[in-house]
Design a protein around this motif. Structure first.
Motif, PDB file in Angstrom:
ATOM      1  N   ILE A 247       0.845  -1.201   0.000  1.00 38.15           N
ATOM      2  CA  ILE A 247       0.000   0.000   0.000  1.00 38.15           C
ATOM      3  C   ILE A 247       0.880   1.250   0.000  1.00 38.15           C
ATOM      4  CG2 ILE A 247      -1.754   1.324   1.243  1.00 38.15           C
ATOM      5  CD1 ILE A 247      -2.816  -1.289   0.122  1.00 38.15           C
ATOM      6  N   GLU A 248       0.629   2.131  -0.960  1.00 33.69           N
ATOM      7  CA  GLU A 248       1.361   3.397  -1.030  1.00 33.69           C
ATOM      8  C   GLU A 248       0.501   4.591  -0.622  1.00 33.69           C
ATOM      9  OE1 GLU A 248       3.259   4.322  -4.686  1.00 33.69           O
ATOM     10  OE2 GLU A 248       4.965   2.995  -4.291  1.00 33.69           O
ATOM     11  N   ARG A 249      -0.782   4.502  -0.868  1.00 29.59           N
ATOM     12  CA  ARG A 249      -1.649   5.650  -0.579  1.00 29.59           C
ATOM     13  C   ARG A 249      -3.021   5.159  -0.135  1.00 29.59           C
ATOM     14  NH1 ARG A 249      -1.927   7.670  -5.384  1.00 29.59           N
ATOM     15  NH2 ARG A 249      -4.132   7.536  -5.929  1.00 29.59           N
ATOM     16  N   VAL A 250      -3.543   5.787   0.920  1.00 32.57           N
ATOM     17  CA  VAL A 250      -4.875   5.441   1.426  1.00 32.57           C
ATOM     18  C   VAL A 250      -5.780   6.644   1.252  1.00 32.57           C
ATOM     19  CG1 VAL A 250      -6.225   4.688   3.427  1.00 32.57           C
ATOM     20  CG2 VAL A 250      -3.881   3.851   3.112  1.00 32.57           C
ATOM     21  N   GLU A 251      -6.917   6.433   0.621  1.00 36.84           N
ATOM     22  CA  GLU A 251      -7.857   7.528   0.406  1.00 36.84           C
ATOM     23  C   GLU A 251      -8.782   7.683   1.604  1.00 36.84           C
ATOM     24  OE1 GLU A 251     -10.067   7.164  -3.173  1.00 36.84           O
ATOM     25  OE2 GLU A 251      -8.396   7.810  -4.437  1.00 36.84           O
ATOM     26  N   SER A 252      -9.148   8.923   1.853  1.00 35.97           N
ATOM     27  CA  SER A 252     -10.118   9.194   2.912  1.00 35.97           C
ATOM     28  C   SER A 252     -11.522   9.018   2.338  1.00 35.97           C
ATOM     29  CB  SER A 252      -9.934  10.625   3.435  1.00 35.97           C
ATOM     30  OG  SER A 252     -10.909  10.926   4.401  1.00 35.97           O
ATOM     31  N   THR A 253     -12.280   8.071   2.926  1.00 33.68           N
ATOM     32  CA  THR A 253     -13.632   7.797   2.422  1.00 33.68           C
ATOM     33  C   THR A 253     -14.634   7.773   3.579  1.00 33.68           C
ATOM     34  OG1 THR A 253     -13.132   5.434   2.563  1.00 33.68           O
ATOM     35  CG2 THR A 253     -12.840   6.498   0.415  1.00 33.68           C
ATOM     36  N   PRO A 254     -14.863   8.910   4.229  1.00 32.15           N
ATOM     37  CA  PRO A 254     -15.802   8.947   5.358  1.00 32.15           C
ATOM     38  C   PRO A 254     -17.223   8.618   4.896  1.00 32.15           C
ATOM     39  CG  PRO A 254     -15.182  11.176   4.684  1.00 32.15           C
ATOM     40  CD  PRO A 254     -14.292  10.242   3.935  1.00 32.15           C
ATOM     41  N   GLY A 255     -17.874   7.761   5.678  1.00 31.94           N
ATOM     42  CA  GLY A 255     -19.258   7.407   5.370  1.00 31.94           C
ATOM     43  C   GLY A 255     -19.393   6.297   4.351  1.00 31.94           C
ATOM     44  N   GLU A 256     -18.296   5.862   3.734  1.00 28.81           N
ATOM     45  CA  GLU A 256     -18.362   4.791   2.735  1.00 28.81           C
ATOM     46  C   GLU A 256     -18.373   3.427   3.418  1.00 28.81           C
ATOM     47  OE1 GLU A 256     -18.607   5.041  -0.556  1.00 28.81           O
ATOM     48  OE2 GLU A 256     -18.594   7.238  -0.555  1.00 28.81           O
ATOM     49  N   LEU A 257     -18.906   2.444   2.721  1.00 30.22           N
ATOM     50  CA  LEU A 257     -18.947   1.084   3.251  1.00 30.22           C
ATOM     51  C   LEU A 257     -17.636   0.341   3.029  1.00 30.22           C
ATOM     52  CD1 LEU A 257     -22.551   0.031   2.131  1.00 30.22           C
ATOM     53  CD2 LEU A 257     -21.805   0.861   4.371  1.00 30.22           C
ATOM     54  N   THR A 258     -16.801   0.869   2.165  1.00 34.20           N
ATOM     55  CA  THR A 258     -15.502   0.251   1.892  1.00 34.20           C
ATOM     56  C   THR A 258     -14.407   1.298   2.030  1.00 34.20           C
ATOM     57  OG1 THR A 258     -15.684   0.707  -0.488  1.00 34.20           O
ATOM     58  CG2 THR A 258     -16.502  -1.429   0.290  1.00 34.20           C
ATOM     59  N   ARG A 259     -13.169   0.820   2.115  1.00 31.65           N
ATOM     60  CA  ARG A 259     -12.013   1.721   2.141  1.00 31.65           C
ATOM     61  C   ARG A 259     -11.181   1.471   0.896  1.00 31.65           C
ATOM     62  NH1 ARG A 259      -8.844   2.582   7.470  1.00 31.65           N
ATOM     63  NH2 ARG A 259      -8.608   4.563   6.376  1.00 31.65           N
ATOM     64  N   ILE A 260     -10.601   2.554   0.386  1.00 32.80           N
ATOM     65  CA  ILE A 260      -9.852   2.452  -0.871  1.00 32.80           C
ATOM     66  C   ILE A 260      -8.401   2.844  -0.647  1.00 32.80           C
ATOM     67  CG2 ILE A 260      -9.605   3.362  -3.203  1.00 32.80           C
ATOM     68  CD1 ILE A 260     -12.626   3.754  -3.270  1.00 32.80           C
ATOM     69  N   ALA A 261      -7.518   2.055  -1.201  1.00 32.54           N
ATOM     70  CA  ALA A 261      -6.082   2.341  -1.148  1.00 32.54           C
ATOM     71  C   ALA A 261      -5.471   1.982  -2.497  1.00 32.54           C
ATOM     72  CB  ALA A 261      -5.415   1.547  -0.029  1.00 32.54           C
ATOM     73  N   TYR A 262      -4.256   2.468  -2.723  1.00 28.22           N
ATOM     74  CA  TYR A 262      -3.533   2.155  -3.957  1.00 28.22           C
ATOM     75  C   TYR A 262      -2.205   1.509  -3.593  1.00 28.22           C
ATOM     76  CZ  TYR A 262      -7.071   4.853  -6.338  1.00 28.22           C
ATOM     77  OH  TYR A 262      -8.284   5.287  -6.829  1.00 28.22           O
ATOM     78  N   ALA A 263      -1.910   0.410  -4.270  1.00 27.23           N
ATOM     79  CA  ALA A 263      -0.723  -0.382  -3.946  1.00 27.23           C
ATOM     80  C   ALA A 263       0.227  -0.457  -5.125  1.00 27.23           C
ATOM     81  CB  ALA A 263      -1.133  -1.791  -3.529  1.00 27.23           C
ATOM     82  N   ARG A 264       1.501  -0.514  -4.801  1.00 22.44           N
ATOM     83  CA  ARG A 264       2.530  -0.737  -5.818  1.00 22.44           C
ATOM     84  C   ARG A 264       2.721  -2.239  -5.974  1.00 22.44           C
ATOM     85  NH1 ARG A 264       7.550  -1.967  -4.614  1.00 22.44           N
ATOM     86  NH2 ARG A 264       7.364  -1.014  -2.541  1.00 22.44           N
ATOM     87  N   PRO A 265       2.477  -2.793  -7.170  1.00 18.24           N
ATOM     88  CA  PRO A 265       2.617  -4.238  -7.362  1.00 18.24           C
ATOM     89  C   PRO A 265       4.063  -4.697  -7.157  1.00 18.24           C
ATOM     90  CG  PRO A 265       1.357  -3.256  -9.156  1.00 18.24           C
ATOM     91  CD  PRO A 265       1.966  -2.127  -8.381  1.00 18.24           C
ATOM     92  N   TYR A 266       4.209  -5.891  -6.607  1.00 22.50           N
ATOM     93  CA  TYR A 266       5.549  -6.471  -6.497  1.00 22.50           C
ATOM     94  C   TYR A 266       6.113  -6.765  -7.881  1.00 22.50           C
ATOM     95  CZ  TYR A 266       5.424  -7.119  -1.420  1.00 22.50           C
ATOM     96  OH  TYR A 266       5.409  -6.911  -0.063  1.00 22.50           O
ATOM     97  N   ALA A 267       5.297  -7.314  -8.763  1.00 19.11           N
ATOM     98  CA  ALA A 267       5.737  -7.630 -10.119  1.00 19.11           C
ATOM     99  C   ALA A 267       5.768  -6.362 -10.963  1.00 19.11           C
ATOM    100  CB  ALA A 267       4.798  -8.661 -10.752  1.00 19.11           C
ATOM    101  N   ASP A 268       6.847  -6.156 -11.680  1.00 21.07           N
ATOM    102  CA  ASP A 268       6.926  -5.018 -12.591  1.00 21.07           C
ATOM    103  C   ASP A 268       6.142  -5.377 -13.849  1.00 21.07           C
ATOM    104  OD1 ASP A 268       7.514  -2.923 -14.239  1.00 21.07           O
ATOM    105  OD2 ASP A 268       9.696  -3.040 -14.009  1.00 21.07           O
ATOM    106  N   LEU A 269       4.924  -4.916 -13.920  1.00 18.62           N
ATOM    107  CA  LEU A 269       4.021  -5.294 -15.014  1.00 18.62           C
ATOM    108  C   LEU A 269       4.372  -4.626 -16.333  1.00 18.62           C
ATOM    109  CD1 LEU A 269       0.685  -5.182 -12.985  1.00 18.62           C
ATOM    110  CD2 LEU A 269       2.133  -7.161 -13.470  1.00 18.62           C
ATOM    111  N   THR A 270       5.334  -3.714 -16.317  1.00 17.60           N
ATOM    112  CA  THR A 270       5.753  -3.049 -17.556  1.00 17.60           C
ATOM    113  C   THR A 270       6.984  -3.705 -18.170  1.00 17.60           C
ATOM    114  OG1 THR A 270       7.205  -1.481 -16.413  1.00 17.60           O
ATOM    115  CG2 THR A 270       4.893  -0.862 -16.669  1.00 17.60           C
ATOM    116  N   ALA A 271       7.615  -4.641 -17.470  1.00 16.84           N
ATOM    117  CA  ALA A 271       8.854  -5.250 -17.958  1.00 16.84           C
ATOM    118  C   ALA A 271       8.852  -6.741 -17.653  1.00 16.84           C
ATOM    119  CB  ALA A 271      10.072  -4.568 -17.331  1.00 16.84           C
ATOM    120  N   LEU A 272       7.881  -7.442 -18.181  1.00 15.26           N
ATOM    121  CA  LEU A 272       7.748  -8.876 -17.923  1.00 15.26           C
ATOM    122  C   LEU A 272       8.581  -9.679 -18.912  1.00 15.26           C
ATOM    123  CD1 LEU A 272       3.889  -8.975 -17.332  1.00 15.26           C
ATOM    124  CD2 LEU A 272       5.666  -9.221 -15.595  1.00 15.26           C
TER     125      LEU A 272
END
Length: 299
Positions: free
Chosen positions: A241-266
């Motif tokens: 996880i690199e960034r967590v969004e603030s979602t007050p009142g939402e039923l879910t929480r949203i975050a953004y993660a950096r993948p372990y696999a480099d999906l641009t250089a497979l």
């Protein structure tokens, strides 16, 4: 007759004079009164010789260049071919070394997780109808690959097979906006869903289903697994996880993660043809030092 006799007399006189001059010049040596004349003659004839050779030398060089041009050009072509071959061999050695290392990582990760995999090389990157981010691999049904199988590399989850022919298969990457995979936070039972968001595969979105569960920067996520291990087997590292969004009142929480696999250089990947007999849980995650440190207040 008179002209002929006169010419012979003149020629005889000139020859006699020449012999006298040569005899005097030879006997007197360096003190010869004819030395200045001899030096002047040497200068005149020497200059003429140098001028003549200066004219002849470029012509001779040009002729030699014309005569040797075909063989020289052939030699240049041979050298070019040899250089190209050496460059190719060097590049091949580097690629073989890199792929060998990637294969070792794939086998190491699959061994730790208990996944049975078929190794493959990524041979092309292309779009498919309904998908934006897919790759083609050089393994297919003849190798045991079937649609809806998990694809990983030595670092983590890559995606899933969506089409398989005899020798090749198409894999939709985790970064594709149409992709979705069940995921779980490390060390707990909190689950969510990972979606691709484009961004050239740099980040994926993680939507945590429990809005009250703690979610911080630096937390790590792994695949939750699907029924019978298709399309996703459990325990494959997904990202940090690199960034967590603030979602007050939402039923879910949203975050953004950096993948372990480099999906641009497979390059080398593994298709999981048999799921593990038991969930490896967090055993496949890399050492903790690879995680992004959590910051206070990033909840």
């Amino acid at each position: 007759m008179r002209d002929s006799r006169r010419a012979r007399l003149i020629l005889g006189a000139l020859l006699t004079a020449a012999l006298v001059i040569l005899t005097i010049d030879h006997r007197t040596g360096e003190s010869s009164p004819l030395r200045p004349l001899r030096a002047a003659g040497a200068w005149v004839f020497g200059t003429a010789e140098q001028f003549g050779s200066g004219l002849v030398r470029p012509v001779g060089g040009f002729v030699r260049a014309i005569l040797t041009a075909p063989s020289a050009q052939e030699r240049i072509e041979v050298l070019k071919e040899e250089n190209a071959k050496l460059r190719t061999e060097l590049l091949t050695d580097k690629l073989d070394g890199a792929r060998s290392n990637e294969l070792k990582k794939v086998l190491g990760l699959s061994g730790t997780g208990g996944y049975k995999v078929v190794a493959a090389n990524v041979v092309a990157r292309r779009g498919q109808p309904g998908f934006e981010d897919t790759v083609q691999i050089d393994a297919g049904t003849s190798d045991g690959v079937q649609p809806e199988m998990t694809v990983l590399n030595g670092d983590g989850l890559v995606g899933r097979v969506i089409h398989a022919s005899a020798r090749t298969s198409t894999v939709v990457l985790l970064s594709d906006p149409a992709s979705a995979a069940g995921a779980r936070l490390e060390g707990g039972r909190e689950i969510g869903v990972v979606h691709g968001v484009g961004e050239h595969g740099r980040l994926v979105q993680f939507r945590l289903l429990d809005s009250t569960a703690p979610l911080t920067r630096g937390a790590r996520i792994v695949s939750f697994g699907s029924q019978n291990g298709r399309p996703y087997v459990p325990g494959v590292p997904i990202g940090v996880i690199e960034r967590v969004e603030s979602t007050p009142g939402e039923l879910t929480r949203i975050a953004y993660a950096r993948p372990y696999a480099d999906l641009t250089a497979l390059d080398v990947v593994g298709v999981v043809v048999e799921a593990p007999k038991r969930d490896p849980r967090d055993a496949v995650l890399p050492a903790k030092r690879d995680a992004v440190p959590a910051k206070e207040g990033s909840r």
